[in-house]
Design a protein around this motif. Structure first.
Motif, PDB file in Angstrom:
ATOM      1  N   GLU A   1       0.817  -1.216   0.000  1.00 47.54           N
ATOM      2  CA  GLU A   1       0.000   0.000   0.000  1.00 47.54           C
ATOM      3  C   GLU A   1       0.851   1.268   0.000  1.00 47.54           C
ATOM      4  O   GLU A   1       0.390   2.340  -0.407  1.00 47.54           O
ATOM      5  N   GLU A   2       2.122   1.171   0.441  1.00 45.31           N
ATOM      6  CA  GLU A   2       2.983   2.352   0.476  1.00 45.31           C
ATOM      7  C   GLU A   2       3.351   2.837  -0.928  1.00 45.31           C
ATOM      8  O   GLU A   2       3.695   4.009  -1.117  1.00 45.31           O
ATOM      9  N   ALA A   3       3.310   1.960  -1.911  1.00 49.65           N
ATOM     10  CA  ALA A   3       3.573   2.386  -3.291  1.00 49.65           C
ATOM     11  C   ALA A   3       2.534   3.392  -3.741  1.00 49.65           C
ATOM     12  O   ALA A   3       2.837   4.340  -4.476  1.00 49.65           O
ATOM     13  N   GLU A   4       1.304   3.191  -3.258  1.00 51.72           N
ATOM     14  CA  GLU A   4       0.251   4.157  -3.571  1.00 51.72           C
ATOM     15  C   GLU A   4       0.459   5.438  -2.782  1.00 51.72           C
ATOM     16  O   GLU A   4       0.238   6.544  -3.302  1.00 51.72           O
ATOM     17  N   GLU A   5       0.927   5.302  -1.532  1.00 50.09           N
ATOM     18  CA  GLU A   5       1.128   6.482  -0.695  1.00 50.09           C
ATOM     19  C   GLU A   5       2.204   7.410  -1.239  1.00 50.09           C
ATOM     20  O   GLU A   5       2.132   8.633  -1.036  1.00 50.09           O
ATOM     21  N   ILE A   6       3.201   6.851  -1.917  1.00 44.74           N
ATOM     22  CA  ILE A   6       4.250   7.723  -2.482  1.00 44.74           C
ATOM     23  C   ILE A   6       3.936   8.123  -3.922  1.00 44.74           C
ATOM     24  O   ILE A   6       4.781   8.662  -4.626  1.00 44.74           O
ATOM     25  N   GLY A   7       2.701   7.857  -4.354  1.00 42.82           N
ATOM     26  CA  GLY A   7       2.207   8.410  -5.619  1.00 42.82           C
ATOM     27  C   GLY A   7       2.577   7.665  -6.869  1.00 42.82           C
ATOM     28  O   GLY A   7       2.437   8.216  -7.978  1.00 42.82           O
ATOM     29  N   LEU A   8       2.987   6.402  -6.771  1.00 39.74           N
ATOM     30  CA  LEU A   8       3.426   5.696  -7.980  1.00 39.74           C
ATOM     31  C   LEU A   8       2.271   5.313  -8.895  1.00 39.74           C
ATOM     32  O   LEU A   8       2.489   5.020 -10.074  1.00 39.74           O
ATOM     33  N   PHE A   9       1.058   5.304  -8.365  1.00 37.20           N
ATOM     34  CA  PHE A   9      -0.106   4.980  -9.199  1.00 37.20           C
ATOM     35  C   PHE A   9      -0.813   6.234  -9.707  1.00 37.20           C
ATOM     36  O   PHE A   9      -1.815   6.129 -10.399  1.00 37.20           O
ATOM     37  N   ASP A  10      -0.302   7.387  -9.313  1.00 32.31           N
ATOM     38  CA  ASP A  10      -0.959   8.651  -9.702  1.00 32.31           C
ATOM     39  C   ASP A  10      -0.065   9.525 -10.566  1.00 32.31           C
ATOM     40  O   ASP A  10      -0.299  10.724 -10.685  1.00 32.31           O
ATOM     41  N   LEU A  11       0.965   8.949 -11.163  1.00 32.96           N
ATOM     42  CA  LEU A  11       1.868   9.736 -12.001  1.00 32.96           C
ATOM     43  C   LEU A  11       1.150  10.194 -13.264  1.00 32.96           C
ATOM     44  O   LEU A  11       0.334   9.471 -13.830  1.00 32.96           O
ATOM     45  N   SER A  12       1.489  11.386 -13.718  1.00 33.38           N
ATOM     46  CA  SER A  12       0.871  11.902 -14.938  1.00 33.38           C
ATOM     47  C   SER A  12       1.359  11.132 -16.158  1.00 33.38           C
ATOM     48  O   SER A  12       2.389  10.440 -16.117  1.00 33.38           O
ATOM     49  N   ASP A  13       0.614  11.267 -17.229  1.00 29.66           N
ATOM     50  CA  ASP A  13       0.990  10.608 -18.477  1.00 29.66           C
ATOM     51  C   ASP A  13       2.238  11.219 -19.105  1.00 29.66           C
ATOM     52  O   ASP A  13       2.735  10.709 -20.108  1.00 29.66           O
ATOM     53  N   GLU A  14       2.722  12.315 -18.528  1.00 29.40           N
ATOM     54  CA  GLU A  14       3.935  12.947 -19.039  1.00 29.40           C
ATOM     55  C   GLU A  14       5.193  12.416 -18.357  1.00 29.40           C
ATOM     56  O   GLU A  14       6.301  12.787 -18.733  1.00 29.40           O
ATOM     57  N   MET A  15       5.027  11.559 -17.338  1.00 30.79           N
ATOM     58  CA  MET A  15       6.163  11.103 -16.544  1.00 30.79           C
ATOM     59  C   MET A  15       6.500   9.651 -16.856  1.00 30.79           C
ATOM     60  O   MET A  15       5.629   8.849 -17.204  1.00 30.79           O
ATOM     61  N   VAL A  16       7.777   9.318 -16.712  1.00 27.15           N
ATOM     62  CA  VAL A  16       8.257   7.953 -16.864  1.00 27.15           C
ATOM     63  C   VAL A  16       8.607   7.410 -15.482  1.00 27.15           C
ATOM     64  O   VAL A  16       9.259   8.093 -14.689  1.00 27.15           O
ATOM     65  N   LEU A  17       8.150   6.196 -15.202  1.00 24.94           N
ATOM     66  CA  LEU A  17       8.478   5.538 -13.938  1.00 24.94           C
ATOM     67  C   LEU A  17       9.522   4.461 -14.187  1.00 24.94           C
ATOM     68  O   LEU A  17       9.353   3.597 -15.056  1.00 24.94           O
ATOM     69  N   LEU A  18      10.597   4.527 -13.417  1.00 31.36           N
ATOM     70  CA  LEU A  18      11.668   3.547 -13.450  1.00 31.36           C
ATOM     71  C   LEU A  18      11.735   2.961 -12.044  1.00 31.36           C
ATOM     72  O   LEU A  18      12.221   3.609 -11.120  1.00 31.36           O
ATOM     73  N   ALA A  19      11.215   1.736 -11.851  1.00 32.29           N
ATOM     74  CA  ALA A  19      11.033   1.195 -10.512  1.00 32.29           C
ATOM     75  C   ALA A  19      11.811  -0.096 -10.310  1.00 32.29           C
ATOM     76  O   ALA A  19      11.666  -1.048 -11.091  1.00 32.29           O
ATOM     77  N   GLU A  20      12.612  -0.129  -9.235  1.00 33.01           N
ATOM     78  CA  GLU A  20      13.290  -1.344  -8.810  1.00 33.01           C
ATOM     79  C   GLU A  20      12.436  -2.066  -7.765  1.00 33.01           C
ATOM     80  O   GLU A  20      11.744  -1.440  -6.982  1.00 33.01           O
ATOM     81  N   TRP A  21      12.501  -3.393  -7.758  1.00 35.16           N
ATOM     82  CA  TRP A  21      11.702  -4.237  -6.870  1.00 35.16           C
ATOM     83  C   TRP A  21      10.204  -3.947  -7.028  1.00 35.16           C
ATOM     84  O   TRP A  21       9.473  -3.755  -6.045  1.00 35.16           O
ATOM     85  N   PRO A  22       9.669  -3.918  -8.231  1.00 39.10           N
ATOM     86  CA  PRO A  22       8.255  -3.562  -8.430  1.00 39.10           C
ATOM     87  C   PRO A  22       7.296  -4.550  -7.781  1.00 39.10           C
ATOM     88  O   PRO A  22       6.177  -4.186  -7.400  1.00 39.10           O
TER      89      PRO A  22
END
Length: 505
Positions: free
Chosen positions: A102-123
């Motif tokens: 649930e902390e992934a949601e708390e740090i905003g990883l599911f709410d990133l804009s379509d203009e941003m790229v997510l590079l995530a380790e240990w997804p």
């Protein structure tokens, strides 16, 4: 193994398996991914501790930054670090110390804009899962490391293209070169800065299909005379070079595959950081137009280009008109004002057709077509007009000399005030009159007003289209362009047009 031999590729079912022989190979793969990435991407990196995830992420971020020495700290403790790059923003996340999914949601990883790229380790620790994402799973091998790529969405196509570019660089004497994607233009082309001791620019421009018929049985490109492959860049570049215009030298090319490696002029602009013109540089750019135009209209065959009509399509009424129609298709009713009825649209284009027809029979020169700040590089070490490096010219046509001057002096991405614009136009006219006292200033200024208004009109349509296609940054220029167009419409030659624009400006 290093360089070109450091990556071995194998197909593993629907996935791609690669062996990375050393750290250089990991960096190379990360650069190939960075070149293929676009806004909205999700890149997920799995694998045991020390398997290569952070090395990949660091090289990916450094490639986008254009700085191989950039400090890229691990986000293990802050969980995410944001990088606001010009091309797009990148969020680098490391979920190893996540307390719960649930902390992934708390740090905003599911709410990133379509203009941003997510590079995530240990997804997997944050239950990150998108069907269109690129999943890379790293594992240590006896020598180097292995990685399996499961590419969702259109990643396979993009990676195939990026790997093909890497092979092109290898066979062009740039094996092991560093790739730095750079901000492109409004077209479908993309660019990279290539470094391996000496720098070069990689142009990635696959040939476009002909397109469907939209205007009297012809495609937009056919009517507007837009280049569909890189052969036009080579042809026009040769014409300009013969006429003393400083264009990039071509080092290597594969026109069939849409790839060129050309000279790097650097990145020194002709504008300030707050989008104001550096007038000395704009004046030099106007002088370059004088040099080009006076050579073209000279009767002296010994003059640069004199006596030889370039083999280029005409910037004719239909080409100007189909560009103008972009305003009615993409700006009207979407960005401002009501929709145009078919009759109103026809009346609007009829007025414009009469104006374009009035330009027929006048002198014709090479029109670079997008002669403005994004396509002009300042070369401080050079002299004269060689200080002005021109980098985008493949769509050049034969047309009125006023067009490129309007493109420059009314630069639609720059805050040029009226006095500065007037000074550039007066400088050009003085140069023409000094060479030919019978130069018709009145007729030229009328053409300048018409073509400046046409350019602003078509760019409003083009930028509105791009904004609606997911590139909202183009909308920031629209207020400036509208103001510039209102100013142009005050010219007497455009008096009949003014009423057509009242609902939209």
């Amino acid at each position: 193994m290093t360089g070109a031999d450091a990556i071995e590729l194998k197909q593993a079912g629907a996935d791609l398996k690669l062996h990375l022989a050393d750290e250089a190979a990991t960096n190379r793969l990360a650069e190939d991914f960075a070149a293929a990435a676009r806004p909205g991407d999700r890149i997920l990196l799995s694998g045991d501790l020390g398997s290569g995830k952070t090395s990949f992420a660091r090289a990916f971020i450094r490639s986008l930054a254009g700085d191989p020495a950039l400090e890229v700290p691990s986000p293990t403790f802050p969980l995410r670090i944001d990088y606001p790059f010009a091309r797009f923003a990148v969020v680098h996340a490391d979920l190893y110390r996540l307390g719960g999914a649930e902390e992934a949601e708390e740090i905003g990883l599911f709410d990133l804009s379509d203009e941003m790229v997510l590079l995530a380790e240990w997804p997997e620790l944050g239950d990150l899962n998108w069907p269109e994402a690129a999943y890379l799973t790293f594992a240590l091998a006896s020598e180097g490391r292995d990685v399996v790529i499961a590419a969702g969405g259109d990643w396979n196509d993009r990676l195939t293209r990026s790997f093909a570019i890497r092979r092109f660089l290898d066979r062009s004497g740039r094996a092991g070169a560093t790739r730095h994607p750079i901000l492109g233009d409004a077209s479908g082309r993309s660019y990279e800065r290539i470094s391996n001791g000496a720098e070069a620019i990689l142009m990635n421009a696959p040939a476009r299909p002909a397109g469907h018929a939209v205007w009297q049985g012809k495609s937009y490109d056919a009517v507007a005379h837009r280049a569909r492959d890189l052969s036009a860049f080579l042809k026009v570049g040769s014409l300009l070079s013969e006429r003393g215009i400083r264009v990039p030298q071509v080092f290597a090319g594969d026109v069939g595959d849409g790839l060129l490696l050309v000279e790097d002029f650097g990145s020194e602009p002709i504008i300030t950081a707050d989008r104001r013109p550096i007038m000395e540089r704009y004046e030099a750019a106007a002088d370059l137009l004088l040099h080009l135009h006076m050579g073209e209209v000279s009767a002296d065959v010994a003059a640069p280009g004199g006596g030889r009509t370039p083999d280029l399509p005409p910037y004719d009424t239909d080409a100007l008109l189909i560009e103008t129609a972009l305003f009615t298709e993409h700006f009207v009713g979407r960005e401002a004002g009501p929709d145009m009825s078919p009759q109103t649209r026809d009346d609007f284009l009829t007025v414009w057709r009469a104006l374009f027809d009035s330009l027929a029979g006048r002198e014709r020169v090479i029109v670079l077509r997008d002669y403005h700040s994004p396509n002009i590089i300042w070369r401080e070490e050079a002299e004269g007009t060689d200080r002005v490096g021109v980098i985008d010219f493949q769509d050049a046509l034969l047309g009125d000399p006023a067009y490129d001057l309007a493109s420059l002096a009314q630069d639609l991405r720059v805050d040029i005030d009226e006095a500065e614009e007037d000074a550039l136009v007066a400088r050009y006219i003085r140069g023409r009159r000094a060479a030919n006292p019978s130069f018709d200033e009145v007729t030229f200024r009328e053409a300048y007003a018409i073509l400046g208004a046409q350019r602003a009109t078509k760019v409003l349509g083009a930028f509105a289209r791009l904004a609606h296609e997911g590139k909202p940054a183009y909308r920031s220029h629209i207020p400036r362009i509208r103001a510039r167009l209102r100013r142009s419409l005050e010219r007497p030659v455009l008096s009949e047009l003014r009423r057509c624009y009242d609902p939209y400006l």
